[in-house]
Design a protein around this motif. Sequence first.
Motif, PDB file in Angstrom:
ATOM      1  N   PRO A  16       0.831  -1.212   0.000  1.00 49.32           N
ATOM      2  CA  PRO A  16       0.000   0.000   0.000  1.00 49.32           C
ATOM      3  C   PRO A  16       0.863   1.258   0.000  1.00 49.32           C
ATOM      4  O   PRO A  16       2.013   1.233   0.448  1.00 49.32           O
ATOM      5  CB  PRO A  16      -0.791  -0.123   1.298  1.00 49.32           C
ATOM      6  N   PRO A  17       0.300   2.377  -0.489  1.00 53.19           N
ATOM      7  CA  PRO A  17       1.062   3.621  -0.521  1.00 53.19           C
ATOM      8  C   PRO A  17       1.118   4.326   0.824  1.00 53.19           C
ATOM      9  O   PRO A  17       1.842   5.306   0.977  1.00 53.19           O
ATOM     10  CB  PRO A  17       0.290   4.467  -1.546  1.00 53.19           C
ATOM     11  N   ASP A  18       0.337   3.844   1.796  1.00 52.32           N
ATOM     12  CA  ASP A  18       0.318   4.485   3.111  1.00 52.32           C
ATOM     13  C   ASP A  18       0.026   3.436   4.170  1.00 52.32           C
ATOM     14  O   ASP A  18      -0.185   2.262   3.864  1.00 52.32           O
ATOM     15  CB  ASP A  18      -0.743   5.598   3.157  1.00 52.32           C
ATOM     16  N   GLN A  19       0.003   3.872   5.424  1.00 52.21           N
ATOM     17  CA  GLN A  19      -0.211   2.953   6.531  1.00 52.21           C
ATOM     18  C   GLN A  19      -1.684   2.735   6.842  1.00 52.21           C
ATOM     19  O   GLN A  19      -2.027   1.923   7.708  1.00 52.21           O
ATOM     20  CB  GLN A  19       0.498   3.480   7.782  1.00 52.21           C
ATOM     21  N   HIS A  20      -2.555   3.456   6.154  1.00 55.89           N
ATOM     22  CA  HIS A  20      -3.981   3.356   6.447  1.00 55.89           C
ATOM     23  C   HIS A  20      -4.698   2.323   5.590  1.00 55.89           C
ATOM     24  O   HIS A  20      -5.765   1.837   5.966  1.00 55.89           O
ATOM     25  CB  HIS A  20      -4.640   4.722   6.257  1.00 55.89           C
ATOM     26  N   THR A  21      -4.122   1.992   4.429  1.00 51.25           N
ATOM     27  CA  THR A  21      -4.782   1.039   3.530  1.00 51.25           C
ATOM     28  C   THR A  21      -4.851  -0.341   4.171  1.00 51.25           C
ATOM     29  O   THR A  21      -3.826  -0.883   4.598  1.00 51.25           O
ATOM     30  CB  THR A  21      -4.019   0.949   2.199  1.00 51.25           C
ATOM     31  N   PRO A  22      -6.044  -0.947   4.257  1.00 49.02           N
ATOM     32  CA  PRO A  22      -6.170  -2.273   4.872  1.00 49.02           C
ATOM     33  C   PRO A  22      -5.427  -3.330   4.061  1.00 49.02           C
ATOM     34  O   PRO A  22      -5.296  -3.210   2.838  1.00 49.02           O
ATOM     35  CB  PRO A  22      -7.687  -2.529   4.847  1.00 49.02           C
ATOM     36  N   PRO A  23      -4.951  -4.366   4.713  1.00 49.22           N
ATOM     37  CA  PRO A  23      -4.306  -5.467   3.979  1.00 49.22           C
ATOM     38  C   PRO A  23      -5.345  -6.275   3.210  1.00 49.22           C
ATOM     39  O   PRO A  23      -6.537  -6.247   3.532  1.00 49.22           O
ATOM     40  CB  PRO A  23      -3.671  -6.301   5.097  1.00 49.22           C
ATOM     41  N   ALA A  24      -4.879  -6.982   2.191  1.00 53.53           N
ATOM     42  CA  ALA A  24      -5.759  -7.881   1.448  1.00 53.53           C
ATOM     43  C   ALA A  24      -5.718  -9.265   2.074  1.00 53.53           C
ATOM     44  O   ALA A  24      -4.686  -9.697   2.605  1.00 53.53           O
ATOM     45  CB  ALA A  24      -5.333  -7.950  -0.014  1.00 53.53           C
ATOM     46  N   ALA A  25      -6.838  -9.948   2.022  1.00 57.81           N
ATOM     47  CA  ALA A  25      -6.883 -11.337   2.472  1.00 57.81           C
ATOM     48  C   ALA A  25      -6.512 -12.244   1.308  1.00 57.81           C
ATOM     49  O   ALA A  25      -6.608 -11.852   0.142  1.00 57.81           O
ATOM     50  CB  ALA A  25      -8.273 -11.677   2.988  1.00 57.81           C
ATOM     51  N   VAL A  26      -6.064 -13.450   1.620  1.00 61.21           N
ATOM     52  CA  VAL A  26      -5.699 -14.425   0.595  1.00 61.21           C
ATOM     53  C   VAL A  26      -6.540 -15.683   0.800  1.00 61.21           C
ATOM     54  O   VAL A  26      -6.482 -16.316   1.847  1.00 61.21           O
ATOM     55  CB  VAL A  26      -4.200 -14.778   0.653  1.00 61.21           C
ATOM     56  N   ASP A 241      -4.301   8.151  -7.533  1.00 60.48           N
ATOM     57  CA  ASP A 241      -4.885   9.128  -6.607  1.00 60.48           C
ATOM     58  C   ASP A 241      -6.228   8.628  -6.080  1.00 60.48           C
ATOM     59  O   ASP A 241      -7.184   8.462  -6.831  1.00 60.48           O
ATOM     60  CB  ASP A 241      -5.062  10.470  -7.334  1.00 60.48           C
ATOM     61  N   ILE A 242      -6.316   8.403  -4.767  1.00 59.25           N
ATOM     62  CA  ILE A 242      -7.533   7.878  -4.172  1.00 59.25           C
ATOM     63  C   ILE A 242      -8.695   8.851  -4.331  1.00 59.25           C
ATOM     64  O   ILE A 242      -9.853   8.441  -4.474  1.00 59.25           O
ATOM     65  CB  ILE A 242      -7.303   7.542  -2.681  1.00 59.25           C
ATOM     66  N   SER A 243      -8.427  10.155  -4.359  1.00 57.03           N
ATOM     67  CA  SER A 243      -9.510  11.129  -4.514  1.00 57.03           C
ATOM     68  C   SER A 243     -10.143  11.035  -5.893  1.00 57.03           C
ATOM     69  O   SER A 243     -11.356  11.226  -6.051  1.00 57.03           O
ATOM     70  CB  SER A 243      -8.988  12.547  -4.264  1.00 57.03           C
ATOM     71  N   VAL A 244      -9.337  10.741  -6.919  1.00 63.02           N
ATOM     72  CA  VAL A 244      -9.874  10.565  -8.270  1.00 63.02           C
ATOM     73  C   VAL A 244     -10.698   9.280  -8.338  1.00 63.02           C
ATOM     74  O   VAL A 244     -11.788   9.257  -8.921  1.00 63.02           O
ATOM     75  CB  VAL A 244      -8.742  10.544  -9.306  1.00 63.02           C
ATOM     76  N   LEU A 245     -10.202   8.204  -7.743  1.00 55.41           N
ATOM     77  CA  LEU A 245     -10.944   6.948  -7.722  1.00 55.41           C
ATOM     78  C   LEU A 245     -12.273   7.125  -6.994  1.00 55.41           C
ATOM     79  O   LEU A 245     -13.318   6.625  -7.447  1.00 55.41           O
ATOM     80  CB  LEU A 245     -10.113   5.859  -7.025  1.00 55.41           C
TER      81      LEU A 245
END
Length: 308
Positions: A16-26, A241-245
Amino acid sequence: MPTAIAVTAPDLILPPPDQHTPPAAVLQTPQGRTTRPLEASLSDTHALLEQHGYLIVLCPASLPAQAVHRLHAVRGVLESDRIALLDLDLPPLGIAVLALQLRQLSLCDFSPGVLASAARLLSHYIYAGAVLSSVTKLDRVPVSLKQHAKSWVPGSQFAVLANPKPQLIRLGNGGQGARLEAPGFATQLIIAKGQLQSDWPTATLARSWQVQGVAEAPLPAESTRWWATGKLIEFAAAIPDISVLYQLVSSVRREECHWCGLELIGDRCGFCSAPLPQAVQQTLPPSENQSRPKGVLATGQQRKAIGP
C-alpha cells in the motif's frame, strides 16, 4: 471494519502507498498438486465474514476450474450472500492493481454493494499488458498470422495491451514506430519482470504514456499461464490518486438490487450477479450505461480530476 478485499494468491497483493490502507486477504485455492482442505477454506472465509461483514474476492479468469469450484463451494456451504466472487478478465498484475484500489476505497463511505460493482468500473481505467518474446500461444488478444510468424524470428519482441482495448505491436525495426494506445489521464506504471530482458517499458512506454511514476513488483505466478510464456515483462498503468478513484465511483448513479437488496452501480450486482431490470437500465443516462462515466476526467493527454 471495512469490507474485506481478497485475492487468490499472495503475489497478487501490492504494497500500500500508506499505513492506512487495509491489507488484502488471501483465499488460497487448490491448484495442480496443491490441495488445501475444504475445512480450512471454510474456516478462513467464515473468520473474514465475522470480522468484516462482507467479502469481495477478485478471481482471475485464468484460474483453473478446480480453484473456481472451490470458491463457489465455500460460498455454497456457508450459504452466505455476503461473498462476492468477481470473475475478472484482467491480467494478473492488473488484478493486483485493482485489489489495491478497492482496498483503498474500502475506507471510504461506500457500501459493500457499491464497492463490489465498482470493480467492473475501475477495471476500464487499468491499462494492462506485457512485453513478450513470443505470441505463438497467446490466446488472450487477437494475433494475426503475420504476427504469429514473426514470433519465430530470433530476438523478436512484442508489446501487448490486453485491457481496456486489445492491441499488439512488434517492437524494434519491424514495429515501424507503432505505439500502444496511451491512457488519457494521469497514471502510475507498475512493472513486473519475468524471464525477459528489455528496457522498453521504462525507457519508451513510461515516457510515451507520460506516467507520474514507475514502480516494480514481483511477477505473479499466474502471469505465466495468462500470457502463455515465462519470457515476459508485465506492466499495468492505473490511477494512483484515491480522490480521483473516489470521484469516479461516487459520480455514478446508485440503484438497489431487486434480488438481494444491496446498493450497486452500473447494470449488475457484484454479490448476486443479478442484472438491473431492463426498465431501470433504460432510465439511466447514456453515460452510466457506458464503461466510463463522463465529466470526472477532463480531456487531454494528462487529464486531471475535477475538484470536489
